[in-house]
Design an enzyme around this catalytic site. Sequence first.
Site, PDB file in Angstrom:
ATOM      1  N   ASP A   1      31.732  29.715  36.725  1.00 36.05           N
ATOM      2  CA  ASP A   1      31.686  31.264  35.831  1.00 36.05           C
ATOM      3  C   ASP A   1      33.023  31.973  36.559  1.00 36.05           C
ATOM      4  O   ASP A   1      33.849  31.371  37.396  1.00 36.05           O
ATOM      5  CB  ASP A   1      30.383  31.999  36.422  1.00 36.05           C
ATOM      6  CG  ASP A   1      30.517  33.290  35.536  1.00 36.05           C
ATOM      7  OD1 ASP A   1      30.759  33.382  34.351  1.00 36.05           O
ATOM      8  OD2 ASP A   1      30.369  34.372  36.366  1.00 36.05           O
ATOM      9  N   SER A   2      33.278  32.634  35.566  1.00 34.50           N
ATOM     10  CA  SER A   2      34.478  33.576  35.982  1.00 34.50           C
ATOM     11  C   SER A   2      34.420  34.217  37.221  1.00 34.50           C
ATOM     12  O   SER A   2      35.400  34.765  37.851  1.00 34.50           O
ATOM     13  CB  SER A   2      34.939  34.445  34.927  1.00 34.50           C
ATOM     14  OG  SER A   2      33.716  35.648  34.744  1.00 34.50           O
TER      15      SER A   2
ATOM     16  N   CYS B   1      28.808  30.519  32.185  1.00 37.18           N
ATOM     17  CA  CYS B   1      29.580  31.672  31.681  1.00 37.18           C
ATOM     18  C   CYS B   1      29.273  31.578  29.946  1.00 37.18           C
ATOM     19  O   CYS B   1      29.797  30.523  29.427  1.00 37.18           O
ATOM     20  CB  CYS B   1      31.070  31.529  32.008  1.00 37.18           C
ATOM     21  SG  CYS B   1      32.128  32.624  31.460  1.00 37.18           S
TER      22      CYS B   1
ATOM     23  N   GLU C   1      30.831  43.379  39.089  1.00 34.53           N
ATOM     24  CA  GLU C   1      31.514  42.827  40.012  1.00 34.53           C
ATOM     25  C   GLU C   1      31.513  43.884  41.276  1.00 34.53           C
ATOM     26  O   GLU C   1      31.823  43.360  42.411  1.00 34.53           O
ATOM     27  CB  GLU C   1      32.868  42.551  39.537  1.00 34.53           C
ATOM     28  CG  GLU C   1      32.962  41.405  38.577  1.00 34.53           C
ATOM     29  CD  GLU C   1      33.063  39.941  39.225  1.00 34.53           C
ATOM     30  OE1 GLU C   1      33.451  39.810  40.319  1.00 34.53           O
ATOM     31  OE2 GLU C   1      32.530  38.932  38.688  1.00 34.53           O
TER      32      GLU C   1
ATOM     33  N   CYS D   1      25.825  37.427  28.596  1.00 30.75           N
ATOM     34  CA  CYS D   1      26.955  37.566  29.559  1.00 30.75           C
ATOM     35  C   CYS D   1      26.000  37.287  30.894  1.00 30.75           C
ATOM     36  O   CYS D   1      25.070  38.147  31.243  1.00 30.75           O
ATOM     37  CB  CYS D   1      27.647  38.582  29.787  1.00 30.75           C
ATOM     38  SG  CYS D   1      28.872  38.710  30.962  1.00 30.75           S
TER      39      CYS D   1
ATOM     40  N   HIS E   1      26.741  37.998  33.794  1.00 29.63           N
ATOM     41  CA  HIS E   1      26.714  39.069  34.831  1.00 29.63           C
ATOM     42  C   HIS E   1      25.361  40.107  34.407  1.00 29.63           C
ATOM     43  O   HIS E   1      24.911  41.020  35.242  1.00 29.63           O
ATOM     44  CB  HIS E   1      27.896  39.933  34.515  1.00 29.63           C
ATOM     45  CG  HIS E   1      29.155  39.290  35.322  1.00 29.63           C
ATOM     46  ND1 HIS E   1      29.674  38.115  34.911  1.00 29.63           N
ATOM     47  CD2 HIS E   1      29.834  39.688  36.453  1.00 29.63           C
ATOM     48  CE1 HIS E   1      30.897  38.033  35.830  1.00 29.63           C
ATOM     49  NE2 HIS E   1      30.839  38.778  36.524  1.00 29.63           N
TER      50      HIS E   1
END
Length: 274
Positions: free
Chosen positions: A14-15, A77, A156, A188, A190
């Site tokens: 993932d990012s 992701c 994040e 997403c 996240h």
Amino acid sequence: MNHEKQYAPLGVFDSGVGGLTVAREIMRQLPQERIIYFGDTARVPYGTKSRETVTRYSRQIVHFLLGKGVKAIVVACNTASAFALEEIREELPVPIIGVVKPGAKVAAETTGNGIIGVIGTEATISSQLYTRTIHEHNPNAVVIGKACPLFVSLVEEGWLKDPITVAVAQRYLESFRQSGMDTLIMGCTHYPLLRSTLRGILGETVNLVNPAYETARGLKELLEGHGILNDGNGVCQGTKHQFYVSDAAEKFKNFANSILPCEIKEAQLIHIEE
Ligand code: DGL
């Protein structure tokens, strides 16, 4: 059964930390599997970048993971799944699965009234991959997409239930208010970390879809199909799961330990561009 390969690890990327929600689900559903995770913490977010850039980053990561001997790759992701997956698939010697198609399929099949919301990064929403895939399974579905770019930074930062996050979520979800949707895809990786915030705003009537769950199920089928599902009888050498990042290893490790079912001792920093 491919004995040599079945005990090799899975590559998951993932990012940043978002893909940990997918790794967590793989650990739950396939506890015998070993994971090598890469979080591109130096270059997050991907969701505001172009298809070319996300594909270049994804290709670098996939080559890093192949160098670690992975038997299959999970693109944890949505942005990379939407932008890079199909192009990269053709270049790979191992099977690869993303999160968008499994998430779209389950939403298309479980919606009651056919009105489905999708929240994701700007890239994922603009790619229209969720809409196209939902329509393959349910041609009459009404799909309403909304990019929520601020969510990634808030996650994040670890502000999962912060009043600021609640206010941002209220603003983003405003556009669904009159829609009548009964299903919302957290498009997403996240976003499932914001689940209780989203639930608080939407109430109990909207079904929140976390594509990670279906992805882990799809992964099991993929591994079985290739005869490389780990039967749990192999000898595990060294640490079961390994974590790599391109920046801020300590912060990543602390975050991972707050959401994963196992404790991680180390996240190793690597220079992915080299
Ligand atoms: N978690 C990723 C996704 O699923 C990317 C977020 C980002 O880097 O913008 O899209």
